[in-house]
Design a protein around this motif. Structure first.
Motif, PDB file in Angstrom:
ATOM      1  N   TYR A   1       0.074  12.101   1.012  1.00 49.06           N
ATOM      2  CA  TYR A   1      -0.588  13.058   1.888  1.00 49.06           C
ATOM      3  C   TYR A   1      -0.039  14.455   1.605  1.00 49.06           C
ATOM      4  O   TYR A   1       1.094  14.627   1.177  1.00 49.06           O
TER       5      TYR A   1
ATOM      6  N   PHE B   1       0.607   5.656  -0.008  1.00 48.46           N
ATOM      7  CA  PHE B   1      -0.271   6.795   0.258  1.00 48.46           C
ATOM      8  C   PHE B   1       0.472   8.091  -0.054  1.00 48.46           C
ATOM      9  O   PHE B   1       1.653   8.218   0.243  1.00 48.46           O
TER      10      PHE B   1
ATOM     11  N   SER C   1       0.854  -1.193   0.000  1.00 47.90           N
ATOM     12  CA  SER C   1       0.000   0.000   0.000  1.00 47.90           C
ATOM     13  C   SER C   1       0.887   1.239   0.000  1.00 47.90           C
ATOM     14  O   SER C   1       1.904   1.281   0.700  1.00 47.90           O
TER      15      SER C   1
ATOM     16  N   ASP D   1      -8.418   4.928  -4.153  1.00 50.94           N
ATOM     17  CA  ASP D   1      -9.246   6.075  -3.802  1.00 50.94           C
ATOM     18  C   ASP D   1      -8.462   7.351  -4.090  1.00 50.94           C
ATOM     19  O   ASP D   1      -7.440   7.598  -3.459  1.00 50.94           O
TER      20      ASP D   1
ATOM     21  N   SER E   1       2.874   0.841   3.511  1.00 48.74           N
ATOM     22  CA  SER E   1       2.534  -0.122   4.550  1.00 48.74           C
ATOM     23  C   SER E   1       2.144  -1.449   3.918  1.00 48.74           C
ATOM     24  O   SER E   1       1.998  -1.563   2.694  1.00 48.74           O
TER      25      SER E   1
ATOM     26  N   PHE F   1       3.822  14.262   1.696  1.00 49.37           N
ATOM     27  CA  PHE F   1       4.394  13.057   2.276  1.00 49.37           C
ATOM     28  C   PHE F   1       3.914  11.832   1.500  1.00 49.37           C
ATOM     29  O   PHE F   1       2.753  11.735   1.097  1.00 49.37           O
TER      30      PHE F   1
ATOM     31  N   ALA G   1       1.578   2.700   8.990  1.00 47.99           N
ATOM     32  CA  ALA G   1       2.177   3.247   7.788  1.00 47.99           C
ATOM     33  C   ALA G   1       3.500   3.908   8.149  1.00 47.99           C
ATOM     34  O   ALA G   1       3.633   4.520   9.211  1.00 47.99           O
ATOM     35  N   PHE G   2       4.466   3.785   7.250  1.00 46.45           N
ATOM     36  CA  PHE G   2       5.789   4.391   7.436  1.00 46.45           C
ATOM     37  C   PHE G   2       5.895   5.576   6.474  1.00 46.45           C
ATOM     38  O   PHE G   2       5.626   5.434   5.278  1.00 46.45           O
ATOM     39  N   PHE G   3       6.300   6.701   7.028  1.00 46.74           N
ATOM     40  CA  PHE G   3       6.327   7.942   6.253  1.00 46.74           C
ATOM     41  C   PHE G   3       7.735   8.287   5.778  1.00 46.74           C
ATOM     42  O   PHE G   3       8.721   8.031   6.478  1.00 46.74           O
TER      43      PHE G   3
ATOM     44  N   LEU H   1      -5.269  13.138   3.007  1.00 49.03           N
ATOM     45  CA  LEU H   1      -4.943  12.020   2.123  1.00 49.03           C
ATOM     46  C   LEU H   1      -5.351  12.391   0.704  1.00 49.03           C
ATOM     47  O   LEU H   1      -6.517  12.696   0.448  1.00 49.03           O
TER      48      LEU H   1
END
Lengths: 113, 114
Positions: free
Chosen positions: B35, B33, B31, B56, B95, B91, B103-105, B45
């Motif tokens: 942000y 993401f 996954s 999404d 994950s 960001f 989750a790791f940023f 998000l």
């Protein structure tokens, strides 16, 4: 929909003071709950988490307990240090959405010597 | 593992220019993401992918924003044309798509559009 509400900030404390940052949530299912910390100029780091009711997450002296009956996940530390100064985010992930996170507004903590 | 790697760390561009932000997720994570963080709106998000597929994108503010994930180890977020109101820290996080996992940023990209 899901939402997370944190206590309004900023919070300013003296070193060795007790810290509480309130967090409540709204979720349609059975979420996992997280606290992330962001130090100046950096990305977010996981501080602690809890995945089921009555679980207590802890790390670096910080604690938070998953309270399903009050839909809360308040962050506490018994004695803060100057190095704890950062922004703290409460977050949740729904059971059906894997690890997608919904964040609260963030609370700026400043600890003075 | 080196963690989530974003580039560049800082970007200053003129209004109307195209901006491309890059992200390399943690190996094995499925996954990803994107942000955006601003003082006014906090953490938003923009879009997330599972197994390289956008799931999404309802958080993408306008058609000027687009994101791709051509393979499991690379993603881009593009803004074309850029506007001053796009100035923010962006960001990337990755994950495992498993309940309860964090989750790791990355360190973020600070974008300034002048």
């Amino acid at each position: 929909g899901n939402s997370v509400t944190q206590m309004e900030g900023p919070v300013t404390l003296s070193e060795e003071a007790f810290l509480t940052i309130n967090c409540t949530y709204t979720a349609t299912g059975y979420p996992s709950l997280f606290w992330y910390v962001q130090y100046p100029g950096e990305g977010l780091q996981l501080l602690l988490k809890a995945t089921k009711a009555d679980d207590k997450g802890s790390n670096k002296g910080f604690e938070a307990t998953y309270r399903k009956e009050t839909t809360s996940f308040h962050l506490e530390k018994g004695s803060v240090q100057v190095s704890d100064s950062a922004v703290y985010f409460c977050a949740l992930s729904e059971e059906t959405s894997g690890s997608r996170l919904t964040f609260g507004e963030g609370t700026q903590l400043t600890v003075n010597p | 593992d080196a963690g989530v790697i974003q580039s560049p760390r800082h970007e200053v561009t003129e209004m109307g220019q195209e901006v491309t932000l890059r992200c390399k997720p943690i190996s094995g994570h499925n996954s990803l993401f994107w942000y955006r963080q601003t003082m006014m709106r906090g953490l938003e998000l923009l879009i997330y992918f599972n197994n390289n597929v956008p799931i999404d994108d309802s958080g993408m503010p306008e058609d000027r924003f687009s994101a791709k994930m051509p393979n499991a180890s690379f993603s881009t977020l593009k803004i074309q044309p850029s506007e001053p109101r796009d100035s923010a820290v962006y960001f990337c996080a990755s994950s495992l798509a498993i309940r309860g996992t964090e989750a790791f940023f990355g360190q973020g990209t600070r974008l300034t559009v002048v």
